[in-house]
Design a protein around this motif. Structure first.
Motif, PDB file in Angstrom:
ATOM      1  N   LEU A  45       0.873  -1.209   0.061  1.00  0.00           N
ATOM      2  CA  LEU A  45      -0.068   0.035  -0.108  1.00  0.00           C
ATOM      3  C   LEU A  45       0.637   1.389   0.019  1.00  0.00           C
ATOM      4  CD1 LEU A  45      -2.955  -1.032   2.535  1.00  0.00           C
ATOM      5  CD2 LEU A  45      -2.667  -0.950  -0.035  1.00  0.00           C
ATOM      6  N   ASN A  46       1.828   1.383   0.610  1.00  0.00           N
ATOM      7  CA  ASN A  46       2.444   2.656   0.916  1.00  0.00           C
ATOM      8  C   ASN A  46       4.162   2.744   0.689  1.00  0.00           C
ATOM      9  OD1 ASN A  46       0.119   3.606   2.605  1.00  0.00           O
ATOM     10  ND2 ASN A  46       0.626   1.657   3.788  1.00  0.00           N
ATOM     11  N   LYS A  61       7.185   6.925   6.563  1.00  0.00           N
ATOM     12  CA  LYS A  61       6.108   6.094   5.943  1.00  0.00           C
ATOM     13  C   LYS A  61       4.953   7.128   5.473  1.00  0.00           C
ATOM     14  CE  LYS A  61       2.814   2.337   6.473  1.00  0.00           C
ATOM     15  NZ  LYS A  61       2.328   1.344   7.064  1.00  0.00           N
ATOM     16  N   ASP A 235      -4.534  -6.010  10.969  1.00  0.00           N
ATOM     17  CA  ASP A 235      -3.734  -6.435   9.826  1.00  0.00           C
ATOM     18  C   ASP A 235      -2.714  -7.120  10.476  1.00  0.00           C
ATOM     19  OD1 ASP A 235      -3.193  -7.153   7.130  1.00  0.00           O
ATOM     20  OD2 ASP A 235      -2.006  -5.161   6.916  1.00  0.00           O
ATOM     21  N   ASP A 252       2.572  -1.218  11.333  1.00  0.00           N
ATOM     22  CA  ASP A 252       1.536  -1.280  10.416  1.00  0.00           C
ATOM     23  C   ASP A 252      -0.071  -1.517  10.693  1.00  0.00           C
ATOM     24  OD1 ASP A 252       0.527  -0.808   7.778  1.00  0.00           O
ATOM     25  OD2 ASP A 252       1.282  -2.826   6.794  1.00  0.00           O
ATOM     26  N   GLU A 254      -2.489   0.210   9.994  1.00  0.00           N
ATOM     27  CA  GLU A 254      -3.468   1.206   9.322  1.00  0.00           C
ATOM     28  C   GLU A 254      -4.956   0.886   9.025  1.00  0.00           C
ATOM     29  OE1 GLU A 254      -2.043   1.752   5.198  1.00  0.00           O
ATOM     30  OE2 GLU A 254      -1.113  -0.358   5.221  1.00  0.00           O
TER      31      GLU A 254
HETATM   32 MG    MG Z   1      -0.086  -1.814   5.772  1.00  0.00          MG
END
Ligand code: MG
Ligand code: ADP
Ligand code: MG
Ligand code: MG
Length: 418
Positions: A45-46, A61, A235, A252, A254
């Motif tokens: 994703l990032n 990030k 996640d 992570d 998010e």
């Molecule tokens: Mg992620």
């Protein structure tokens, strides 16, 4: 460019753009002309940069307005960075030392500057390499119990819990990804699905015709979307854990959302069980990874046992929210009432946890987002053999989650699967 308009960073533009950032300069040394920048994002994703100066290094990030893996045709809002930041601050308070230290957050630039974890490696990579990490079972069990108990109505003042519920309720788009990719897409011919073909074709077809499985996946989706019990990481797979032999860190978050207590633990255990089945594909001689396999099943049991023990300890010592108040039990000389309730609560978490583990396994083999444990097995028929055992366990967990007595039974099932 206007300071408040989002602009993606690059390794070239980062030093000048962040040269005035006091938090970053303090951590790594102020001379931005001498910073070294490396983009290391291996996620879907990032952007993730390691920035190294004279004094040290830090991670920058940044979210992009779309899914990195797919590109601009799959837009995804920048605000996921805001949820990641807020989840990290709560996790840091609830289980100190388990997430990277946050140095700076900029909502407009969807950018988090944080501690660079080194020499940590991604847990999934370590497990694929056959490395046994001695502390992860206990650390991850504690992390799950502490973050999930302390983010719930069992612990938080109700006003604070409701405010957090409202804050994270806006993480709609990332929940939507989970709702589709985990609970629905694997069970029909969704466009982005893939599986190891033709080896798994007939098993996949059988699973997509499996009425009991589809009904169960939808019941679990309902629990995911409607049971706002606690702040979940969202996640928590082995790619979101970084390790050394004596340190475990979780990154992570998010996908953070208010959801069922069993969700994070289920996803985590699923990834250990998938690693277990994948080991066969990584051994150069049959039996070479026997000890690794035993370690993975042991670790799944340690995570669950530690989770239960710590959740129980917090239940007895920190139950200060609106549920099962001490005024109904301990204060009235009825400690057994509180213990009876604890047993019931843990049993419900257990059965939901198993269901989430089951659908997590299935979606990693039938859906869009596969994991490296299986993907790095180059020989497709070997890969399919590992995946097919995992699919069978996943189906068993999802459909029979009310009838599986303990993780010991799952161990026996996993070891017997052909
Ligand atoms: Mg992620
Ligand atoms: P994404 O949300 O895109 O999946 P992640 O937060 O998982 O991004 O980060 C992607 C990769 O960047 C990780 O797999 C890890 O290798 C590296 N990384 C991320 N955060 C850190 C950190 N704090 N320290 C060291 N490496 C990190
Ligand atoms: Mg990631
Ligand atoms: Mg600790």
């Amino acid at each position: 460019m206007d300071k408040y308009v989002f602009e993606a960073l690059s390794a070239e533009t980062l030093p000048l753009r962040l040269s005035g950032n006091a938090a970053l300069c303090d951590r790594i040394g102020g001379e931005h002309g001498r910073w070294q920048v490396k983009e290391v994002g291996d996620g879907n994703l990032n952007l993730v940069f390691i920035v190294t100066g004279e004094k040290g290094a830090a991670i920058v990030k940044q979210a992009l307005p779309y899914v990195r893996l797919v590109g601009e045709r799959w837009p995804l809002p920048l605000k996921r960075s805001y949820f990641e930041y807020h989840a990290l601050t709560r996790q840091a308070a609830r289980d100190p030392g388990m997430v990277p230290e946050i140095l700076f957050f900029d909502a407009e630039q969807a950018m988090i500057i944080m501690e660079y974890l080194t020499p940590h490696v991604i847990l999934r990579r370590a497990l694929i390499a056959g490395r046994k990490l001695p502390k992860i079972g206990r650390d991850l069990g504690l992390f799950a119990a502490r973050t999930l108990f302390r983010g719930s109505d069992l612990s938080m003042p109700t006003r604070d819990k409701k405010a957090d519920l409202a804050l994270f309720a806006d993480n709609v788009e990332l929940c939507d990804i989970t709702e589709n990719l985990v609970f629905s897409d694997p069970y029909f011919e969704a466009e982005m699905n893939r599986h190891t073909t033709p080896h798994l074709d007939s098993l996949v077809e059988e699973l997509r015709r499996d009425r009991d499985l589809k009904v169960e996946a939808q019941r679990l989706k309902h629990i995911f979307s409607a049971k706002a019990e606690t702040l979940c990481h969202g996640d928590l797979h082995t790619g979101s854990v970084m390790v050394t032999d004596d340190e475990t860190r979780v990154i992570d978050p998010e996908f953070a959302f208010y959801g069922p207590i069993g969700f994070d633990v289920g996803m985590l255990l699923a990834n250990f069980w998938m690693s277990y089945f994948s080991q066969e594909g990584h051994e150069s001689a049959a039996g070479e990874r026997d000890q690794m396999r035993a370690y993975l099943l042991d670790t799944a049991e340690t995570i669950w046992q530690t989770f239960c023990d710590e959740f129980s300890a917090l239940w007895r010592s920190e139950r200060k929210g609106i549920l099962y108040q001490a005024s109904l039990f301990e204060d009235r000389d009825d400690p057994f009432g509180a213990e009876q309730a604890l047993t019931i609560v843990l049993d419900e978490i257990y059965r939901e946890m198993l269901g989430f583990a089951g659908v997590e396994i299935l979606r990693r083999i039938l859906g869009l987002a596969h994991n490296a444990d299986f993907e790095t097995i180059a020989d497709l028929s070997r890969r399919a053999k590992c995946e097919s055992k995992a699919l069978k366990l996943g189906r068993h967990l999802a459909v029979n989650r009310d009838r599986i007595a303990s993780l010991r039974d799952i161990r026996a099932t996993a070891e017997r699967l052909q």
